[in-house]
Scaffold this motif. Structure first.
Motif, PDB file in Angstrom:
ATOM      1  N   GLN A  27       1.804  18.624  -3.612  1.00 62.05           N
ATOM      2  CA  GLN A  27       2.526  17.548  -4.557  1.00 62.05           C
ATOM      3  C   GLN A  27       2.432  16.259  -3.707  1.00 62.05           C
ATOM      4  O   GLN A  27       2.201  15.012  -4.092  1.00 62.05           O
ATOM      5  N   ALA A  28       3.257  16.339  -2.653  1.00 63.29           N
ATOM      6  CA  ALA A  28       3.503  15.178  -1.786  1.00 63.29           C
ATOM      7  C   ALA A  28       2.340  14.335  -1.339  1.00 63.29           C
ATOM      8  O   ALA A  28       2.073  13.174  -1.396  1.00 63.29           O
ATOM      9  N   LEU A  29       1.275  15.184  -0.783  1.00 64.39           N
ATOM     10  CA  LEU A  29       0.097  14.827  -0.426  1.00 64.39           C
ATOM     11  C   LEU A  29      -0.947  14.014  -1.460  1.00 64.39           C
ATOM     12  O   LEU A  29      -1.552  12.991  -1.326  1.00 64.39           O
ATOM     13  N   LYS A  30      -0.873  14.811  -2.492  1.00 63.54           N
ATOM     14  CA  LYS A  30      -1.672  14.158  -3.653  1.00 63.54           C
ATOM     15  C   LYS A  30      -0.943  12.795  -4.368  1.00 63.54           C
ATOM     16  O   LYS A  30      -1.786  12.041  -4.516  1.00 63.54           O
ATOM     17  N   GLN A  31       0.397  12.607  -4.187  1.00 63.90           N
ATOM     18  CA  GLN A  31       1.021  11.572  -4.771  1.00 63.90           C
ATOM     19  C   GLN A  31       0.677  10.425  -3.849  1.00 63.90           C
ATOM     20  O   GLN A  31       0.335   9.450  -4.102  1.00 63.90           O
ATOM     21  N   VAL A  32       0.651  10.478  -2.438  1.00 63.94           N
ATOM     22  CA  VAL A  32       0.199   9.505  -1.437  1.00 63.94           C
ATOM     23  C   VAL A  32      -1.176   9.015  -1.802  1.00 63.94           C
ATOM     24  O   VAL A  32      -1.552   7.771  -1.826  1.00 63.94           O
ATOM     25  N   ALA A  33      -2.244  10.044  -1.795  1.00 64.11           N
ATOM     26  CA  ALA A  33      -3.525   9.824  -1.981  1.00 64.11           C
ATOM     27  C   ALA A  33      -3.709   9.046  -3.423  1.00 64.11           C
ATOM     28  O   ALA A  33      -4.439   7.892  -3.412  1.00 64.11           O
ATOM     29  N   ASP A  34      -3.200   9.439  -4.526  1.00 61.37           N
ATOM     30  CA  ASP A  34      -3.193   8.893  -5.721  1.00 61.37           C
ATOM     31  C   ASP A  34      -2.621   7.400  -5.699  1.00 61.37           C
ATOM     32  O   ASP A  34      -3.108   6.614  -6.436  1.00 61.37           O
ATOM     33  N   ALA A  35      -1.340   7.132  -4.998  1.00 57.36           N
ATOM     34  CA  ALA A  35      -0.861   5.878  -4.763  1.00 57.36           C
ATOM     35  C   ALA A  35      -1.769   4.804  -4.287  1.00 57.36           C
ATOM     36  O   ALA A  35      -1.730   3.479  -4.631  1.00 57.36           O
ATOM     37  N   THR A  36      -2.699   5.273  -3.557  1.00 56.07           N
ATOM     38  CA  THR A  36      -3.483   4.338  -2.523  1.00 56.07           C
ATOM     39  C   THR A  36      -4.961   4.109  -3.002  1.00 56.07           C
ATOM     40  O   THR A  36      -5.802   3.901  -2.172  1.00 56.07           O
ATOM     41  N   ASN A  37      -5.411   4.931  -4.277  1.00 58.31           N
ATOM     42  CA  ASN A  37      -6.641   5.230  -4.974  1.00 58.31           C
ATOM     43  C   ASN A  37      -7.579   5.868  -3.659  1.00 58.31           C
ATOM     44  O   ASN A  37      -8.740   5.824  -3.510  1.00 58.31           O
ATOM     45  N   GLY A  38      -6.773   7.052  -2.987  1.00 58.08           N
ATOM     46  CA  GLY A  38      -7.524   7.749  -1.915  1.00 58.08           C
ATOM     47  C   GLY A  38      -7.763   8.980  -2.536  1.00 58.08           C
ATOM     48  O   GLY A  38      -7.969   9.298  -4.007  1.00 58.08           O
ATOM     49  N   GLU A  39      -7.976  10.200  -2.016  1.00 51.78           N
ATOM     50  CA  GLU A  39      -8.189  11.526  -2.677  1.00 51.78           C
ATOM     51  C   GLU A  39      -7.663  12.551  -1.615  1.00 51.78           C
ATOM     52  O   GLU A  39      -7.491  12.187  -0.256  1.00 51.78           O
ATOM     53  N   TYR A  40      -7.277  13.475  -2.402  1.00 50.31           N
ATOM     54  CA  TYR A  40      -6.777  14.893  -1.663  1.00 50.31           C
ATOM     55  C   TYR A  40      -7.715  16.002  -1.414  1.00 50.31           C
ATOM     56  O   TYR A  40      -8.394  16.075  -2.177  1.00 50.31           O
ATOM     57  N   PHE A  41      -7.585  16.376  -0.335  1.00 50.49           N
ATOM     58  CA  PHE A  41      -8.578  17.430   0.172  1.00 50.49           C
ATOM     59  C   PHE A  41      -7.493  18.828   0.659  1.00 50.49           C
ATOM     60  O   PHE A  41      -6.533  18.505   1.270  1.00 50.49           O
ATOM     61  N   LEU A  63      -4.867  11.451   6.630  1.00 51.00           N
ATOM     62  CA  LEU A  63      -3.782  12.381   6.994  1.00 51.00           C
ATOM     63  C   LEU A  63      -4.074  13.948   7.075  1.00 51.00           C
ATOM     64  O   LEU A  63      -4.280  14.553   5.887  1.00 51.00           O
ATOM     65  N   PHE A  64      -3.691  14.646   8.371  1.00 50.89           N
ATOM     66  CA  PHE A  64      -3.871  16.048   8.247  1.00 50.89           C
ATOM     67  C   PHE A  64      -2.526  16.462   8.321  1.00 50.89           C
ATOM     68  O   PHE A  64      -1.781  16.194   9.394  1.00 50.89           O
ATOM     69  N   SER A  65      -1.824  17.049   7.346  1.00 43.67           N
ATOM     70  CA  SER A  65      -0.715  17.725   7.200  1.00 43.67           C
ATOM     71  C   SER A  65      -0.543  18.900   6.415  1.00 43.67           C
ATOM     72  O   SER A  65      -1.283  18.976   5.256  1.00 43.67           O
ATOM     73  N   ILE A 101      -5.713   5.990   1.560  1.00 43.89           N
ATOM     74  CA  ILE A 101      -5.283   7.151   2.472  1.00 43.89           C
ATOM     75  C   ILE A 101      -5.613   8.329   1.912  1.00 43.89           C
ATOM     76  O   ILE A 101      -5.556   8.939   0.701  1.00 43.89           O
ATOM     77  N   TYR A 102      -6.652   8.891   2.718  1.00 46.12           N
ATOM     78  CA  TYR A 102      -7.120  10.176   2.086  1.00 46.12           C
ATOM     79  C   TYR A 102      -6.227  11.276   2.696  1.00 46.12           C
ATOM     80  O   TYR A 102      -5.982  11.290   4.116  1.00 46.12           O
TER      81      TYR A 102
END
Length: 362
Positions: free
Chosen positions: A292-306, A239-241, A265-266
């Protein structure tokens, strides 16, 4: 932090058998004692060298090599008996990557040059071109609503053209974009996604975690099981947002559905946390990166935030994200065969060297 990352680098299925390593220590001590005794004997009775009962001084360091190799071989075999496991990062088996690109009005902001949307498009195209030929890439266009702009395809030119055609629109619906991406990746989720999009959450089946399934009663066992987050190895969503959302279902609802089906979801944050004042249709507002919103999505799915806050750092973000997609996830693998083979190899080398140098096997 991922639970797998907290595991020790090396663990054992049968650790109680490691006591056998004391035998190796005893053998090593015995060898040192025997070697010292031979030296004393050689000094006391020099004539014994001629009949081979004590080592000749010319043998030097070579006479220690076969025994040391044999002890190392025995150590490796004992470790193999305890069934060692190692946490390894395995090559990815990803077959499909779905890119979700935010086209909301806030993505017109120019705190990243030339604009957030152009930086997102550039990053997405770089990622597409770096994918192996076997990987299919799809594109979801997300604004107030979301749609599949490009079905998953291995033709990189088609995918990059679809990305170039994207234009900023109004509204932001992160949840919609993630749900459309999920259905493109896993078509069997169409019904669940449709219910979420229609706000009929009560009709969505509640999945039980696999760890609890075994303890469930026979009546509850028929309920759908939830996969472990991040366990789906055949695909991923990027996700790019800038993280701001004002329409559709909450992003965390879509993330929960993705996690229940093992999809990672990365997220790539586009923008700066200070934001910038954006004027649209005569109205001015400050638009910021909602990390915060993007980190929560990544953490919930075992992805990672950049985070991409500077176009000059695009290559750094790309390299980190591509490495995650290319190397997949950490997994715990039994490596007994490696230690057994290594021990056998050392034992063979020890025997061959002893035979070559001294005409005997140890």
């Amino acid at each position: 932090m991922d639970a797998m990352e907290r595991l020790p680098v090396l663990s054992f299925l049968w650790p109680s058998l490691l006591w056998l390593l004391t035998l190796v220590v005893l053998l090593a001590a015995g060898y040192v004692w025997l070697d010292a005794r031979r030296r004393r004997t050689a000094i006391a009775y020099p004539a014994l060298k001629t009949i081979g009962l004590v080592p000749k001084s010319g043998a030097g360091w070579r006479r220690h090599v076969p025994p040391v190799l044999a002890l190392l071989a025995l150590t490796s075999l004992v470790v193999a008996i305890a069934r060692p496991q190692a946490v390894l990062v395995l090559p990815s088996r990803i077959e499909t990557v779905i890119l979700v690109i935010d086209l909301s009005g806030s993505m017109r902001a120019q705190d990243i040059k030339p604009s957030r949307i152009r930086a997102a498009q550039q990053a997405a195209k770089v990622l597409v071109n770096a994918q192996p030929a076997r990987v299919s890439t799809g594109v979801v266009a997300m604004a107030g609503t979301a749609a599949l702009a490009q079905a998953p395809s291995r033709r990189k030119d088609e995918v990059t053209m679809a990305i170039d055609r994207l234009q900023p629109q109004g509204g932001t619906a992160l949840g919609n974009g993630l749900l459309i991406a999920l259905t493109a990746l896993l078509p069997q989720l169409n019904n669940d996604a449709a219910r979420m999009l229609s706000d009929d959450e009560d009709a969505i089946p509640v999945r039980k975690p696999k760890s609890a399934a075994g303890a469930a009663s026979a009546g509850a066992a028929s309920a759908p099981e939830a996969a472990q987050p991040g366990s789906y190895a055949a695909g991923a969503i990027v996700l790019f947002s800038d993280g701001e959302s004002n329409a559709g279902p909450a992003a965390m609802q879509a993330a929960k559905l993705a996690a229940e089906n093992g999809v990672r979801i990365y997220t790539v944050g586009i923008g700066t946390t200070d934001g910038v004042v954006l004027k649209v249709d005569g109205l001015s507002s400050r638009v910021k990166l909602d990390e915060q919103a993007l980190k929560q999505v990544a953490d919930a799915t075992n992805g990672e935030y950049f985070r991409l806050e500077d176009a000059s750092k695009l290559s750094r973000v790309y390299e980190a994200l591509h490495a995650k997609l290319a190397m997949g996830k950490r997994d715990q693998i039994e490596v007994t065969a490696f230690f057994a083979a290594f021990g056998a190899l050392l034992a063979t080398i020890a025997g061959m060297l002893s035979l070559w140098w001294f005409g005997r096997v140890l």
